[in-house]
Design a protein around this motif. Structure first.
Motif, short mmCIF file in Angstrom:
data_model
loop_
_atom_site.label_atom_id
_atom_site.label_comp_id
_atom_site.label_asym_id
_atom_site.label_seq_id
_atom_site.Cartn_x
_atom_site.Cartn_y
_atom_site.Cartn_z
N ALA A 1 0.81 -1.21 0.00
CA ALA A 1 0.00 0.00 0.00
C ALA A 1 0.85 1.27 0.00
CB ALA A 1 -0.93 -0.01 1.21
N ASP A 2 2.02 1.22 0.64
CA ASP A 2 2.87 2.40 0.66
C ASP A 2 3.71 2.55 -0.61
OD1 ASP A 2 4.80 0.43 0.95
OD2 ASP A 2 5.45 1.07 2.94
N GLY A 3 3.61 1.56 -1.52
CA GLY A 3 4.33 1.63 -2.78
C GLY A 3 5.82 1.45 -2.67
N MET A 4 6.31 0.94 -1.55
CA MET A 4 7.75 0.83 -1.32
C MET A 4 8.30 -0.57 -1.57
SD MET A 4 8.75 3.84 -0.61
CE MET A 4 8.03 5.42 -0.15
N THR A 5 7.42 -1.57 -1.67
CA THR A 5 7.88 -2.94 -1.86
C THR A 5 7.07 -3.60 -2.97
OG1 THR A 5 8.45 -3.14 0.49
CG2 THR A 5 8.27 -5.18 -0.77
N LEU A 6 7.78 -4.24 -3.89
CA LEU A 6 7.14 -5.02 -4.94
C LEU A 6 7.13 -6.49 -4.52
CD1 LEU A 6 8.88 -3.47 -8.08
CD2 LEU A 6 6.60 -2.94 -7.20
N VAL A 7 6.06 -7.18 -4.90
CA VAL A 7 5.92 -8.61 -4.62
C VAL A 7 5.58 -9.30 -5.93
CG1 VAL A 7 4.78 -10.35 -3.20
CG2 VAL A 7 4.98 -8.00 -2.35
N TYR A 8 6.32 -10.36 -6.28
CA TYR A 8 6.11 -11.03 -7.56
C TYR A 8 6.16 -12.54 -7.39
CZ TYR A 8 11.18 -11.64 -7.48
OH TYR A 8 12.46 -11.99 -7.11
N THR A 9 5.54 -13.25 -8.31
CA THR A 9 5.62 -14.71 -8.32
C THR A 9 6.72 -15.16 -9.26
OG1 THR A 9 3.93 -14.84 -10.07
CG2 THR A 9 3.18 -15.01 -7.78
N ASP A 10 7.42 -16.19 -8.85
CA ASP A 10 8.51 -16.77 -9.63
C ASP A 10 8.27 -18.28 -9.69
OD1 ASP A 10 10.84 -17.80 -10.68
OD2 ASP A 10 12.18 -16.93 -9.18
N SER A 11 7.58 -18.71 -10.72
CA SER A 11 7.20 -20.12 -10.82
C SER A 11 8.39 -21.06 -10.94
CB SER A 11 6.23 -20.32 -11.99
OG SER A 11 5.95 -21.68 -12.20
N PRO A 12 9.33 -20.84 -11.90
CA PRO A 12 10.46 -21.77 -11.99
C PRO A 12 11.35 -21.74 -10.76
CG PRO A 12 10.77 -19.93 -13.49
CD PRO A 12 9.36 -19.85 -12.99
N GLY A 13 11.43 -20.59 -10.10
CA GLY A 13 12.22 -20.49 -8.88
C GLY A 13 11.47 -20.96 -7.66
N GLY A 14 10.16 -21.25 -7.83
CA GLY A 14 9.35 -21.75 -6.71
C GLY A 14 9.24 -20.77 -5.58
N SER A 15 9.22 -19.48 -5.89
CA SER A 15 9.28 -18.48 -4.82
C SER A 15 8.32 -17.33 -5.07
CB SER A 15 10.70 -17.92 -4.70
OG SER A 15 11.02 -17.11 -5.81
N ILE A 16 8.08 -16.58 -4.01
CA ILE A 16 7.43 -15.29 -4.07
C ILE A 16 8.48 -14.28 -3.64
CG2 ILE A 16 5.61 -13.84 -3.11
CD1 ILE A 16 4.03 -16.53 -2.72
N GLY A 17 8.84 -13.38 -4.55
CA GLY A 17 9.97 -12.50 -4.30
C GLY A 17 9.56 -11.10 -3.90
N PHE A 18 10.49 -10.40 -3.24
CA PHE A 18 10.25 -9.05 -2.75
C PHE A 18 11.37 -8.13 -3.23
CE2 PHE A 18 8.63 -12.18 0.21
CZ PHE A 18 7.31 -11.79 0.39
N ILE A 19 11.00 -6.92 -3.65
CA ILE A 19 11.97 -5.93 -4.11
C ILE A 19 11.72 -4.62 -3.37
CG2 ILE A 19 12.97 -4.74 -6.10
CD1 ILE A 19 11.61 -6.84 -7.90
N ASP A 20 12.75 -4.08 -2.76
CA ASP A 20 12.67 -2.80 -2.06
C ASP A 20 12.85 -1.69 -3.09
OD1 ASP A 20 13.05 -0.48 -0.61
OD2 ASP A 20 14.47 -1.35 0.80
N ILE A 21 11.81 -0.87 -3.29
CA ILE A 21 11.91 0.24 -4.24
C ILE A 21 11.75 1.57 -3.51
CG2 ILE A 21 11.25 -1.08 -6.27
CD1 ILE A 21 8.42 0.21 -6.00
N THR A 22 12.27 1.64 -2.30
CA THR A 22 12.29 2.92 -1.60
C THR A 22 12.92 3.99 -2.48
OG1 THR A 22 12.48 1.75 0.51
CG2 THR A 22 13.06 4.09 0.49
N ASP A 23 14.02 3.62 -3.13
CA ASP A 23 14.60 4.43 -4.20
C ASP A 23 14.30 3.69 -5.49
OD1 ASP A 23 16.05 5.81 -6.06
OD2 ASP A 23 18.00 5.53 -5.10
N PRO A 24 13.29 4.09 -6.26
CA PRO A 24 12.89 3.30 -7.43
C PRO A 24 13.94 3.23 -8.52
CG PRO A 24 11.72 5.40 -7.37
CD PRO A 24 12.44 5.26 -6.06
#
Length: 713
Positions: free
Chosen positions: A53-76
């Protein structure tokens, strides 16, 4: 080797489209390599993506990697790897409410025994805080704007190797819904399943819901892609309306994968939409990707009652063709393949973002009038864009790109809506009398009038072309396409990699040979209309030692032709590439060696040669992408150094090149990853260097072509 590098602080990159200082545009500001979150994974992907909601973290699905990943975009502009959550199964989709990510996870043992669950993750702690079982294999997850509930498309996808790959394979799919508490937690006791069987004309017993979207009135729209059908549901799971997605007749499409760009066919195909999004409470837009029988190469706006408000037809694909992103190898299979649509409002303007998976491009539309959308930009994405998220509060658009099996790794790309000229495309054929596709730009040469001639390589083997480019405009514009012919027919068995002016209105073309494909190493003399008038074959001494990696550039100085050979041939020492000379008067060959940089990974070779003033310039590059790239540079030697060339059979002298430009900063100046093939160089009379990259015909490539100028200062 000595160095005299020009950095980006002393060189002007001419990439921008002239625009009013007040004009707002999306420009890419950063790219994040997904492997940074899983450095030990052989393959990674970014598919569906959302933001907190604060727009500071991205969350994505990674099927071949079997993961749900997080990216810090405090500085986009500088995204940072922020870790992964590893679910028990394959993550398929994710949506975020507040600081909680809700993801569908596939645990199916077979097509006939599908299963899965919905997992809730605290983004801060990256720990599971809730879970609901699902009635089958999940695909898309959507959360209501008021965060009161969510919906999951339970696809229960078909086995494409069974029953001719047709729908009609049980069990059928459904739509799962569950309420969320005021705190954003799953309330599994409220779960309900919407029955959407018996609605579609195609395999009504076997709906395969693909994508869901929820409007402000808590109505759920869902696409049944293979069934070519749309269903609108209430939050309780009741069917409010449903209708066929219909079909489209398209004129001016290419349906043959023959190594040429010919947009002359007419087809009628079902839309078969994938992604869908509400644009208000009564209308939605959908991307007509196609899967089983269809794919209309465009996108559509419908009312929820089934009326077509807008149909893009071929306009989206044609715009993509003009900027060099058309995937010829997909001509017979859905063309540019629009897959994703995302809606939001930026600066008070309602916008639709349409992602073309096979062209790796994002169309930005102003849909102030839904009946007459206006295409305002085309943005370059990574390979295979799958999902998007908008963060208008921070003026950000983010694309998730799934492909990780080609040269470049999977990336997430960030674009900022900013008061600045658009920096893409760099080259276009827009404005020509006929729709003209292009790609795989290789060698180039500067004409006396300041325009550039460039050649396409063997990817378009049935349509070899010399493109005439006006660089006085931004973006640079292709103003003519000169087809190279032999006795009036498209010249075959050529791989044009270099071009030089003959001084009489024609050209010398260097063609890279490929003996295993019967393509000869040769130099062709071509007239101004593209007709081959003569050719120079290799002498036996060179044919005896040739390898696949041959001619990559040609330049002319009076009666001398100089040709750069990409890599070592069989008689060359390691890291020594031939530079050949051919005297047009005496018909004698000569040779000298260029010392290639010792590669850290892969190989290093020459990609271009240009004589200008008192020097001969080269492009030297490795074959690496993104953060793995080390050597991308322009070097030069004094023209007098070429006097040391010797006859074939003698031991060649070795040139001593100096670095003129390190190209790596230029290749990342527009926020993308480093592209592999820097292949074209043309130098203007005042010393301005025009550099271009080869996009491999958009085959396992993002299609992005960089075409930029470096100020001589």
């Amino acid at each position: 080797m000595t160095f005299r590098a020009l950095t980006t602080s002393s060189a002007l990159i001419c990439l921008a489209v002239p625009a009013s200082a007040q004009e707002m545009n999306f420009n890419r500001i950063a790219s994040f390599m997904v492997a940074e979150n899983l450095p030990d994974a052989e393959e990674t992907s970014a598919e569906i993506i959302d933001a907190t909601a604060d727009g500071m973290t991205l969350v994505y699905t990674d099927s071949p990697g079997g993961s749900i990943g997080f990216i810090d975009i405090t500085d986009p502009a500088n995204p940072v790897a922020a870790g992964v959550f590893m679910p028990d199964g394959e993550p398929t989709s994710v949506a975020v409410t507040g600081n909680y990510a809700l993801a569908g996870v596939n645990t199916s043992e077979s097509y006939t025994d599908p299963s899965g669950y919905l997992v809730e993750i605290d983004v801060t702690t990256q720990e599971e805080v809730g879970r609901c079982d699902l009635p089958g294999q999940p695909d898309s997850v959507g959360i209501a704007p008021d965060a009161s509930f969510l919906a999951v498309a339970i696809e229960n996808e078909r086995d494409e190797d069974l029953g001719d790959g047709r729908v009609g394979q049980m069990p059928g799919g459904s739509v799962f819904m569950v309420d969320l508490t005021a705190e954003g937690a799953l309330d599994c006791d409220t779960a309900r399943v919407a029955d959407i069987t018996g609605l579609a004309d195609i395999a009504p017993e076997d709906p395969e819901p693909e994508f869901v979207s929820i409007n402000a009135e808590n109505e759920v729209v869902v696409t049944l892609q293979e069934n070519n059908h749309i269903v609108v549901l209430s939050s309780a799971g009741e069917v409010l309306s449903h209708f066929s997605a219909g079909e489209v007749t398209l004129e001016g499409v290419d349906t043959e994968e023959e190594g040429a760009l010919a947009f002359s066919d007419t087809i009628t195909v079902p839309r078969e939409p994938d992604s869908i999004t509400w644009i208000d409470n009564t209308h939605f837009a959908m991307a007509n990707e196609g899967d089983m029988d269809g794919g209309s190469r465009g996108w559509t706006i419908f009312s929820q009652d089934g009326d077509v408000v807008y149909e893009s037809g071929t306009s989206f694909e044609h715009a993509i063709i003009e900027v060099g992103h058309y995937p010829e190898e997909r001509s017979g299979n859905k063309g540019v393949k629009p897959e994703s649509v995302t809606f939001d409002t930026f600066g008070g303007t309602p916008m639709l973002f349409v992602g073309a998976e096979r062209s790796s491009i994002v169309g930005v539309y102003d849909i102030t009038d839904p009946a007459a959308p206006v295409l305002s930009q085309l943005l370059p994405s990574g390979i295979g864009p799958e999902g998007y998220v908008t963060i208008p509060e921070r003026n950000l658009l983010v694309s998730a790109n799934e492909t990780d099996d080609a040269g470049a790794r999977a990336h997430v790309m960030l674009f900022e809506y900013q008061e600045a000229p658009a920096t893409y495309p760099h080259l276009t054929s827009a404005g020509m009398d006929e729709l003209t596709g292009w790609g795989a730009i290789s060698g180039q040469v500067m004409a006396e009038d300041g325009t550039i001639f460039a050649v396409s390589d063997s990817f378009y083997g049935m349509q070899p072309t010399i493109f005439h480019i006006d660089v006085s405009q931004s973006p640079a514009r292709i103003v003519d396409a000169i087809r190279v012919t032999r006795e009036g027919q498209p010249a075959q068995l050529m791989d044009m990699e270099g071009i030089a002016l003959d001084g009489e209105g024609g050209f010398w073309i260097a063609s890279e040979g490929r003996s295993d494909r019967l393509v000869p190493h040769a130099i062709y003399h071509v007239n101004g209309e593209g007709g081959i008038e003569d050719y120079i074959a290799l002498p036996d001494d060179l044919l005896a030692v040739e390898r696949r990696f041959g001619f990559e550039g040609i330049t002319r100085v009076d009666d001398m032709l100089y040709i750069a050979v990409q890599r070592e041939w069989r008689d060359d020492p390691d890291n020594r590439a031939k530079v050949l000379g051919y005297n047009l008067g005496t018909e004698e060959w000569s040779v000298i060696h260029y010392p290639l940089t010792d590669p850290e990974t892969g190989w290093v070779g020459l990609s271009e040669i240009v004589a200008h003033g008192e020097h001969v310039y080269f492009i030297e590059r490795d074959n690496q992408y993104d953060s793995r790239a080390v050597t991308k540079q322009i070097t030069r030697v004094p023209m007098s150094a070429m006097d040391a060339m010797v006859s074939l059979g003698e031991t060649p002298a070795v040139l001593e090149p100096e670095q003129v430009v390190d190209l790596l900063p230029h290749l990342t100046a527009t926020g993308g990853y480093v592209l592999d093939k820097v292949e074209g160089l043309a130098i203007a009379e005042d010393g301005t260097m025009w550099v271009s990259t080869d996009n491999d015909g958009v085959d396992d490539h993002s299609g992005e072509t960089m075409f930029f100028a470096i100020d001589p200062r």
